[in-house]
Design a protein around this motif. Structure first.
Motif, PDB file in Angstrom:
ATOM      1  N   THR A 136       0.853  -1.187   0.000  1.00  0.00           N
ATOM      2  CA  THR A 136       0.000   0.000   0.000  1.00  0.00           C
ATOM      3  C   THR A 136       0.885   1.231   0.000  1.00  0.00           C
ATOM      4  OG1 THR A 136      -1.788  -1.116   1.181  1.00  0.00           O
ATOM      5  CG2 THR A 136      -1.756   1.285   1.278  1.00  0.00           C
ATOM      6  N   MET A 137       0.734   2.062  -1.029  1.00  0.00           N
ATOM      7  CA  MET A 137       1.596   3.226  -1.178  1.00  0.00           C
ATOM      8  C   MET A 137       1.261   4.279  -0.121  1.00  0.00           C
ATOM      9  SD  MET A 137       1.940   5.874  -4.314  1.00  0.00           S
ATOM     10  CE  MET A 137       0.783   6.949  -3.424  1.00  0.00           C
ATOM     11  N   ARG A 138       2.284   5.013   0.289  1.00  0.00           N
ATOM     12  CA  ARG A 138       2.084   6.165   1.157  1.00  0.00           C
ATOM     13  C   ARG A 138       2.669   7.393   0.455  1.00  0.00           C
ATOM     14  NH1 ARG A 138       6.505   3.427   3.184  1.00  0.00           N
ATOM     15  NH2 ARG A 138       8.335   4.689   3.785  1.00  0.00           N
TER      16      ARG A 138
ATOM     17  N   HIS B   5       5.054  12.840  -4.131  1.00  0.00           N
ATOM     18  CA  HIS B   5       5.119  11.586  -4.867  1.00  0.00           C
ATOM     19  C   HIS B   5       4.886  10.407  -3.918  1.00  0.00           C
ATOM     20  CE1 HIS B   5       9.261  13.174  -4.079  1.00  0.00           C
ATOM     21  NE2 HIS B   5       9.288  12.080  -3.346  1.00  0.00           N
ATOM     22  N   GLY B   6       4.705   9.232  -4.520  1.00  0.00           N
ATOM     23  CA  GLY B   6       4.437   8.044  -3.732  1.00  0.00           C
ATOM     24  C   GLY B   6       5.710   7.374  -3.245  1.00  0.00           C
TER      25      GLY B   6
ATOM     26  N   HIS C  62     -11.032   6.554  -2.903  1.00  0.00           N
ATOM     27  CA  HIS C  62     -10.325   7.060  -1.724  1.00  0.00           C
ATOM     28  C   HIS C  62      -9.327   6.040  -1.160  1.00  0.00           C
ATOM     29  CE1 HIS C  62     -12.872  10.578  -1.695  1.00  0.00           C
ATOM     30  NE2 HIS C  62     -13.947   9.810  -1.698  1.00  0.00           N
ATOM     31  N   GLN C  63      -9.147   4.948  -1.888  1.00  0.00           N
ATOM     32  CA  GLN C  63      -8.190   3.943  -1.432  1.00  0.00           C
ATOM     33  C   GLN C  63      -6.784   4.298  -1.906  1.00  0.00           C
ATOM     34  OE1 GLN C  63      -9.460   0.111  -2.800  1.00  0.00           O
ATOM     35  NE2 GLN C  63     -11.457   0.211  -1.785  1.00  0.00           N
ATOM     36  N   ALA C  64      -5.809   4.032  -1.063  1.00  0.00           N
ATOM     37  CA  ALA C  64      -4.422   4.287  -1.450  1.00  0.00           C
ATOM     38  C   ALA C  64      -4.020   3.337  -2.578  1.00  0.00           C
ATOM     39  CB  ALA C  64      -3.505   4.081  -0.249  1.00  0.00           C
TER      40      ALA C  64
ATOM     41  N   VAL D 219       3.980  -2.056   5.084  1.00  0.00           N
ATOM     42  CA  VAL D 219       2.678  -2.608   4.737  1.00  0.00           C
ATOM     43  C   VAL D 219       2.836  -3.457   3.500  1.00  0.00           C
ATOM     44  CG1 VAL D 219       0.312  -2.059   4.072  1.00  0.00           C
ATOM     45  CG2 VAL D 219       1.503  -0.607   5.718  1.00  0.00           C
ATOM     46  N   ARG D 220       2.714  -4.766   3.670  1.00  0.00           N
ATOM     47  CA  ARG D 220       2.860  -5.689   2.549  1.00  0.00           C
ATOM     48  C   ARG D 220       1.602  -6.541   2.473  1.00  0.00           C
ATOM     49  NH1 ARG D 220       7.896  -9.644   2.532  1.00  0.00           N
ATOM     50  NH2 ARG D 220       6.906 -10.310   4.464  1.00  0.00           N
TER      51      ARG D 220
END
Length: 208
Positions: free
Chosen positions: A57-59, A75-76, A122-124, A203-204
């Motif tokens: 999950t990108m932050r 940027h991600g 709205h999901q990453a 987060v994997r």
């Protein structure tokens, strides 16, 4: 995925200066497997060289990278959990391949990030990364610790801490002060491994 032992039976035989029987080789391999698993669990790394495909999950990140072919907009970012990262061969964001990224050690940064449309707007973004990581060969200090941990069980299978025979007291190197639980790491060995240990959380979602 079954990971190989971090040291071989031949390594252990050479350390002990002996030749194993077939039965002893099986026992030695089992102990090396246990010691390797314990070391990997402690450092939270696979250690051996491998190629893995993981989804994260990108932050968001505002990290600036001088000289990179990217603008200064937000940027991600994803943290690749296995170290050291040798090569990233493929990156997909929400299932779409992208080459709009750069790597700093085990941090992957992305500029162009396609967001999901409704109902998941709205999901990453989900970032799938295929990368090669780990050491080849295994670092010598890690291999030595695996051999030491396995060797302790071979030379002291009962886990005796001390005994006195004929007025001579002998103390054995058992890692923990409590009950004997087989292959364990000493505090000194843990300190050596601390420089490899992964402490940051990642987060994997899954491995392929």
């Amino acid at each position: 995925m079954v990971l190989p032992s971090l040291a071989t039976v031949a390594d252990l035989a050479a350390t002990l200066g002996r030749t194993f029987t077939t039965e002893q080789e099986l026992q030695a391999q089992a102990l090396l497997d246990q010691a390797s698993s314990i070391v990997r669990a402690y450092v939270r790394l696979d250690i051996t060289r491998a190629t893995t495909t993981d989804t994260f999950t990108m932050r968001w990140s505002t990290r600036q990278h001088l000289g990179a072919p990217f603008d200064s907009h937000r940027h991600g970012q994803v943290t690749l959990p296995q170290r050291p990262v040798e090569e990233v061969t493929a990156v997909k964001v929400n299932g779409t391949a992208t080459h709009d990224w750069w790597l700093e050690q085990n941090e992957l940064y992305l500029r162009t990030v396609p967001w999901l449309g409704p109902p998941g707007a709205h999901q990453a973004p989900q970032v799938e990364v295929t990368y090669t990581h780990g050491w080849d060969p295994v670092p010598g200090d890690i291999r030595a610790i695996v051999l030491q941990a396995a060797n302790r069980v071979i030379v002291n299978p009962s886990g005796i801490r001390s005994e006195t025979v004929g007025g001579i007291s002998t103390t054995y190197l058992i890692p923990a002060a409590g009950e004997y639980l087989g292959v364990l790491l000493s505090r000194t060995e843990q300190k050596v491994l601390d420089r490899y240990r992964r402490t940051a959380s990642t987060v994997r979602l899954r491995s392929i």
